[in-house]
Motif scaffolding. Structure first.
Motif, PDB file in Angstrom:
ATOM      1  N   UNK A 136      12.951   2.298  21.952  1.00 46.44           N
ATOM      2  CA  UNK A 136      13.342   2.900  20.677  1.00 46.44           C
ATOM      3  C   UNK A 136      12.323   3.938  20.228  1.00 46.44           C
ATOM      4  N   UNK A 137      11.047   3.584  20.343  1.00 46.85           N
ATOM      5  CA  UNK A 137      10.002   4.534  19.971  1.00 46.85           C
ATOM      6  C   UNK A 137      10.097   5.790  20.831  1.00 46.85           C
ATOM      7  N   UNK A 138      10.329   5.597  22.130  1.00 44.57           N
ATOM      8  CA  UNK A 138      10.449   6.714  23.071  1.00 44.57           C
ATOM      9  C   UNK A 138      11.637   7.603  22.700  1.00 44.57           C
ATOM     10  N   UNK A 139      12.751   6.962  22.380  1.00 42.06           N
ATOM     11  CA  UNK A 139      13.957   7.705  22.003  1.00 42.06           C
ATOM     12  C   UNK A 139      13.742   8.485  20.711  1.00 42.06           C
ATOM     13  N   UNK A 140      13.126   7.848  19.701  1.00 39.25           N
ATOM     14  CA  UNK A 140      12.961   8.497  18.411  1.00 39.25           C
ATOM     15  C   UNK A 140      11.968   9.655  18.468  1.00 39.25           C
ATOM     16  N   UNK A 141      10.983   9.571  19.366  1.00 37.33           N
ATOM     17  CA  UNK A 141      10.066  10.703  19.560  1.00 37.33           C
ATOM     18  C   UNK A 141      10.829  11.907  20.108  1.00 37.33           C
ATOM     19  N   UNK A 142      11.740  11.645  21.057  1.00 40.34           N
ATOM     20  CA  UNK A 142      12.555  12.740  21.594  1.00 40.34           C
ATOM     21  C   UNK A 142      13.485  13.299  20.523  1.00 40.34           C
ATOM     22  N   UNK A 143      14.098  12.422  19.737  1.00 42.10           N
ATOM     23  CA  UNK A 143      15.003  12.872  18.676  1.00 42.10           C
ATOM     24  C   UNK A 143      14.240  13.716  17.659  1.00 42.10           C
ATOM     25  N   UNK A 144      13.026  13.254  17.289  1.00 43.54           N
ATOM     26  CA  UNK A 144      12.218  14.004  16.341  1.00 43.54           C
ATOM     27  C   UNK A 144      11.883  15.395  16.858  1.00 43.54           C
ATOM     28  N   UNK A 145      11.575  15.494  18.148  1.00 40.54           N
ATOM     29  CA  UNK A 145      11.286  16.795  18.756  1.00 40.54           C
ATOM     30  C   UNK A 145      12.515  17.692  18.734  1.00 40.54           C
ATOM     31  N   UNK A 146      13.673  17.086  18.991  1.00 38.81           N
ATOM     32  CA  UNK A 146      14.927  17.843  18.969  1.00 38.81           C
ATOM     33  C   UNK A 146      15.221  18.365  17.563  1.00 38.81           C
ATOM     34  N   UNK A 147      15.004  17.523  16.551  1.00 35.60           N
ATOM     35  CA  UNK A 147      15.208  17.943  15.162  1.00 35.60           C
ATOM     36  C   UNK A 147      14.263  19.081  14.815  1.00 35.60           C
ATOM     37  N   UNK A 148      13.029  19.021  15.322  1.00 37.94           N
ATOM     38  CA  UNK A 148      12.058  20.089  15.104  1.00 37.94           C
ATOM     39  C   UNK A 148      12.567  21.432  15.609  1.00 37.94           C
ATOM     40  N   UNK A 149      13.258  21.397  16.749  1.00 34.91           N
ATOM     41  CA  UNK A 149      13.787  22.635  17.323  1.00 34.91           C
ATOM     42  C   UNK A 149      14.940  23.168  16.467  1.00 34.91           C
ATOM     43  N   UNK A 150      15.773  22.260  15.957  1.00 34.94           N
ATOM     44  CA  UNK A 150      16.923  22.669  15.160  1.00 34.94           C
ATOM     45  C   UNK A 150      16.541  23.102  13.752  1.00 34.94           C
ATOM     46  N   UNK A 151      15.574  22.402  13.153  1.00 36.58           N
ATOM     47  CA  UNK A 151      15.178  22.660  11.764  1.00 36.58           C
ATOM     48  C   UNK A 151      13.796  23.317  11.768  1.00 36.58           C
ATOM     49  N   UNK A 152      13.693  24.584  11.338  1.00 36.45           N
ATOM     50  CA  UNK A 152      12.398  25.275  11.363  1.00 36.45           C
ATOM     51  C   UNK A 152      11.471  24.812  10.247  1.00 36.45           C
ATOM     52  N   UNK A 153      11.081  23.533  10.300  1.00 37.57           N
ATOM     53  CA  UNK A 153      10.148  22.975   9.327  1.00 37.57           C
ATOM     54  C   UNK A 153       9.148  22.121  10.050  1.00 37.57           C
ATOM     55  N   UNK A 154       8.310  22.780  10.856  1.00 40.48           N
ATOM     56  CA  UNK A 154       7.443  22.091  11.813  1.00 40.48           C
ATOM     57  C   UNK A 154       6.551  21.045  11.159  1.00 40.48           C
ATOM     58  N   UNK A 155       6.227  21.227   9.884  1.00 34.91           N
ATOM     59  CA  UNK A 155       5.265  20.339   9.255  1.00 34.91           C
ATOM     60  C   UNK A 155       5.815  18.954   8.967  1.00 34.91           C
ATOM     61  N   UNK A 156       7.150  18.820   8.759  1.00 31.87           N
ATOM     62  CA  UNK A 156       7.655  17.529   8.301  1.00 31.87           C
ATOM     63  C   UNK A 156       8.901  17.024   9.025  1.00 31.87           C
ATOM     64  N   UNK A 157       9.690  17.910   9.626  1.00 30.94           N
ATOM     65  CA  UNK A 157      11.012  17.495  10.126  1.00 30.94           C
ATOM     66  C   UNK A 157      10.920  16.408  11.188  1.00 30.94           C
ATOM     67  N   UNK A 158       9.950  16.511  12.085  1.00 22.86           N
ATOM     68  CA  UNK A 158       9.809  15.508  13.143  1.00 22.86           C
ATOM     69  C   UNK A 158       9.472  14.155  12.555  1.00 22.86           C
ATOM     70  N   UNK A 159       8.511  14.126  11.633  1.00 25.20           N
ATOM     71  CA  UNK A 159       8.068  12.860  11.045  1.00 25.20           C
ATOM     72  C   UNK A 159       9.156  12.215  10.199  1.00 25.20           C
ATOM     73  N   UNK A 160       9.872  13.034   9.434  1.00 32.36           N
ATOM     74  CA  UNK A 160      10.935  12.498   8.574  1.00 32.36           C
ATOM     75  C   UNK A 160      12.026  11.835   9.407  1.00 32.36           C
ATOM     76  N   UNK A 161      12.448  12.484  10.478  1.00 27.62           N
ATOM     77  CA  UNK A 161      13.513  11.918  11.304  1.00 27.62           C
ATOM     78  C   UNK A 161      13.062  10.625  11.978  1.00 27.62           C
ATOM     79  N   UNK A 162      11.818  10.586  12.469  1.00 25.51           N
ATOM     80  CA  UNK A 162      11.307   9.368  13.094  1.00 25.51           C
ATOM     81  C   UNK A 162      11.206   8.228  12.091  1.00 25.51           C
ATOM     82  N   UNK A 163      10.706   8.535  10.902  1.00 20.48           N
ATOM     83  CA  UNK A 163      10.567   7.498   9.871  1.00 20.48           C
ATOM     84  C   UNK A 163      11.929   6.942   9.476  1.00 20.48           C
TER      85      UNK A 163
END
Length: 275
Positions: free
Chosen positions: A55-82
């Motif tokens: 699950x952790x592995x999957x959510x890290x990938x999802x967070x990275x994917x969200x980072x690519x889609x949403x140009x908000x590098x500072x928070x988008x990855x962390x928000x999606x993982x949380x």
């Protein structure tokens, strides 16, 4: 940079790439994500958050994917993982946020260390333009300030409570009363209490952070190695120290919360100019 002609040059260059080196780049990025996930998973375990590694592995990938889609590098990855981990683990989201913030501080510190060491190496061995030196100094200072500020907020519960309450009050005013203030504040306070409790657990057990630090360094190494392998695949000779310097600057720019969109070409321009 050069329109259609530039794209044609890029396509011609890629056709000459050594597929063996380029394929190793894919392996390297997977290993980087693997060790990044191991870092986060270890922090989750230290906070008694029982989640399967997959699950952790999957959510890290999802967070990275969200980072690519949403140009908000500072928070988008962390928000999606949380969000994903809180929803699927059933624990207070404050604890999950504590693990993510700790992970971010580790990553930022290692990146800053790479920036400082590679900068010192270049200053001692090459004559860098003053503009580049000043640019590096500004980036390193901003990155260090971000780490200190984040660490300060982690241990100042009253300060973070005031900031959150101010943010909730502002949101309620913007919504013109459609959001209920008392309920929002109550949920936020429970989350903050769990967050600071999680940070205290990690701070009281520094020895337990050895493996997260090791995993994070290995993840950083494999991520840097990706750039080295890509350059090697097209026969572009460049030192590993130069790659570390440019990589550290680009990552620092993306993680400093100053609103720079990291996935819309700005980072590519910075990296190309520096290289």
């Amino acid at each position: 940079f050069g329109g259609i002609a530039g794209l044609a040059d890029i396509a011609a260059e890629l056709q000459t790439a050594n597929l063996s080196y380029y394929s190793l780049g894919f392996v390297s990025i997977i290993l980087s994500m693997l060790f990044s996930s191991l870092t986060w998973h270890r922090l989750l375990n230290l906070l008694s958050i029982r989640a399967a590694f997959r699950k952790a592995f999957l959510y890290v990938w999802v967070g990275t994917f969200v980072d690519i889609l949403v140009p908000g590098e500072s928070v988008s990855r962390e928000v999606s993982r949380a969000y994903l981990m809180s929803r699927n683990s059933g624990v207070n989201s404050g604890k999950v946020v504590a693990s993510i913030v700790s992970h971010r501080i580790l990553s930022m510190t290692i990146t800053l260390g790479g920036l400082v060491i590679s900068s010192v190496y270049f200053v001692l061995n090459y004559r860098l333009p003053e503009l580049i030196l000043n640019f590096i100094l500004v980036i390193a200072s901003c990155a260090a300030f971000s780490i200190v500020l984040l660490g300060y907020l982690c241990f100042r519960e009253q300060t973070t409570k005031k900031i959150v309450n101010w943010g909730i009050s502002l949101a309620v005013r913007i919504s013109r009363g459609r959001w209920e203030l008392t309920g929002l504040k109550s949920r936020a306070q429970r989350m903050l209490k769990a967050f600071h409790h999680g940070i205290d657990i990690l701070a009281r057990n520094p020895r337990a952070l050895v493996w997260p630090v090791v995993f994070s360094i290995v993840s950083w190494f494999f991520h840097v190695l990706v750039f080295f392998l890509v350059f090697a695949s097209i026969g572009f000779e460049i030192s590993l120290s130069a790659i570390i310097l440019v990589y550290s600057i680009s990552v620092s720019l993306q993680t400093i919360p100053i609103g720079i969109p990291g996935e819309v070409g700005f980072m590519e321009i910075v990296m190309t100019t520096l290289y």
